[in-house]
Design a protein around this motif. Structure first.
Motif, mmCIF file in Angstrom:
data_model
loop_
_atom_site.group_PDB
_atom_site.id
_atom_site.type_symbol
_atom_site.label_atom_id
_atom_site.label_comp_id
_atom_site.label_asym_id
_atom_site.label_seq_id
_atom_site.Cartn_x
_atom_site.Cartn_y
_atom_site.Cartn_z
ATOM 1 N N UNK A 13 -7.064 15.923 -2.890
ATOM 2 C CA UNK A 13 -5.856 15.782 -2.056
ATOM 3 C C UNK A 13 -5.632 14.287 -1.806
ATOM 4 N N UNK A 14 -4.508 13.778 -2.285
ATOM 5 C CA UNK A 14 -4.274 12.322 -2.252
ATOM 6 C C UNK A 14 -2.879 12.004 -1.702
ATOM 7 N N UNK A 15 -2.732 10.766 -1.212
ATOM 8 C CA UNK A 15 -1.389 10.315 -0.834
ATOM 9 C C UNK A 15 -0.538 10.263 -2.107
ATOM 10 N N UNK A 16 0.592 10.930 -2.066
ATOM 11 C CA UNK A 16 1.419 11.040 -3.274
ATOM 12 C C UNK A 16 2.867 11.294 -2.877
ATOM 13 N N UNK B 168 10.966 5.232 -9.142
ATOM 14 C CA UNK B 168 10.985 4.720 -7.752
ATOM 15 C C UNK B 168 9.604 4.231 -7.309
ATOM 16 N N UNK B 169 8.567 4.466 -8.149
ATOM 17 C CA UNK B 169 7.206 4.085 -7.742
ATOM 18 C C UNK B 169 7.090 2.593 -7.407
ATOM 19 N N UNK B 170 6.459 2.304 -6.300
ATOM 20 C CA UNK B 170 6.214 0.907 -5.886
ATOM 21 C C UNK B 170 4.720 0.652 -5.684
ATOM 22 N N UNK B 171 3.887 1.633 -6.008
ATOM 23 C CA UNK B 171 2.446 1.570 -5.702
ATOM 24 C C UNK B 171 2.243 1.218 -4.224
ATOM 25 N N UNK B 172 3.050 1.819 -3.379
ATOM 26 C CA UNK B 172 3.056 1.447 -1.962
ATOM 27 C C UNK B 172 2.474 2.573 -1.100
ATOM 28 N N UNK B 173 1.346 2.261 -0.458
ATOM 29 C CA UNK B 173 0.723 3.246 0.431
ATOM 30 C C UNK B 173 1.326 3.184 1.827
ATOM 31 N N UNK B 174 1.373 4.347 2.501
ATOM 32 C CA UNK B 174 1.649 4.323 3.937
ATOM 33 C C UNK B 174 0.347 4.557 4.704
ATOM 34 N N UNK B 175 -0.635 5.149 4.025
ATOM 35 C CA UNK B 175 -1.925 5.416 4.666
ATOM 36 C C UNK B 175 -2.969 4.416 4.199
ATOM 37 N N UNK B 176 -4.224 4.601 4.654
ATOM 38 C CA UNK B 176 -5.302 3.672 4.293
ATOM 39 C C UNK B 176 -5.618 3.693 2.796
ATOM 40 N N UNK B 177 -6.240 2.580 2.354
ATOM 41 C CA UNK B 177 -6.671 2.443 0.970
ATOM 42 C C UNK B 177 -8.074 3.060 0.840
#
Ligand code: NDP
Length: 260
Positions: A147-150, A245-254
């Protein structure tokens, strides 16, 4: 495992979460995603019992929190979660984050729970490729789910490809980027062709990429909206436009650099 589930992160325990769970089940959801650290397992369990839908038709996920990682402590954390949920068995148990120096033995405990028949499926969350390789090498057991940020600003293509090559089912957390993409103009334009909202476009994009999705909403009308994603199909061009639209941008922790 259902393709669509309800996330309950930040939904308050007690009446609040049990009502949210019941309205989602009434809207047709059969999968609920909670975690020890959300501190609402008891209310989730209450909602399940009051929903009127038999337990064996539901798919319940919870997760072992970072402070409980380690072999024995994970076995205990599992039983504590089950007690709060008020369930005899669980559908999916996940290692919530790859805590350095702990996640390999935590995974061994999940394998033990699986072998004892306490849980029907075991997986991980927030694991990068190297974390997955570590647990597979150590235990010989491939996690069933990651389960990953996606979402469209973070599509994690190499990780997704690794999961698919190894038979690991990817699952999207914060699929709507916590509400930040629900009025994105490009997604609204695509949605207008199908009579769908930006949220429905995103969630359908998940499905067409083979990713299980678990949007959170406390509002019955949005739960219903988020579930109406099985009656249309995005064209290859629209899928490519969303991929772009991908920006490799997280909203959560790395997952490679967190300290909790
Ligand atoms: P989501 O991307 O699901 O977004 C939820 C937000 O979007 C809420 O503010 C919600 O508001 C709003 N929203 C929902 N549907 C709509 C809609 N149709 N139109 C407009 N706004 C909408 O964020 P989450 O972070 O909650 O992620 C989903 C789930 O993933 C979590 O609940 C949790 O179960 C899991 N998760 C797992 C993590 C992990 O580390 N494994 C980390 C983070 C989340 P409202 O409720 O008011 O409708």
């Amino acid at each position: 495992m259902p393709w669509l589930g309800l996330g309950v992160f930040k939904v308050e325990d007690g009446v609040s979460v049990s009502e949210v769970v019941k309205s989602a089940i009434a809207a047709g959801y059969r999968s609920i995603d909670t975690a020890m650290v959300y501190r609402n397992e008891a209310g989730v369990g209450q909602g399940i019992r009051e929903s009127g839908v038999p337990r064996d038709q539901l798919f319940i996920t919870t997760k072992v929190w970072n402070a409980d990682q380690g072999y024995e402590s994970t076995l205990k954390a599992f039983e504590d979660s089950m007690e709060r949920l008020g369930l005899d068995d669980l559908d999916l148990y996940l290692v919530h984050w790859p805590v350095k120096g702990k996640y390999v033995e935590t995974w061994r405990a999940l394998v033990e729970l699986y072998q004892r028949g306490r849980v029907r499926a075991i997986g991980v969350s927030n694991f990068q490729i190297h974390h997955l390789e570590d647990v597979i090498r150590d235990s010989g057991v491939v996690p069933m789910v990651n389960q990953i940020e996606y979402h469209p600003h973070l599509s994690q293509k190499p990780l997704l490809e690794f999961c698919k090559r190894n038979g690991i089912q990817p699952e999207a957390w914060s699929p709507l980027a916590q509400g930040r993409l629900t009025d994105h103009p490009a997604l609204a334009d695509i949605g207008s062709k199908y009579g769908k909202t930006p949220s429905q476009v995103i969630l359908r994009w998940d499905l067409q990429h083979g990713v299980v999705t678990i949007p959170k909403s406390v509002r019955p009308e949005r739960q219903k909206e988020n579930a109406e994603i099985f009656d249309f199909e995005l064209s290859a061009d629209d899928m490519a436009a969303i991929d772009a639209l991908n920006l490799d941008q997280r909203i959560g922790p790395d997952p490679d650099n967190f300290n909790f």
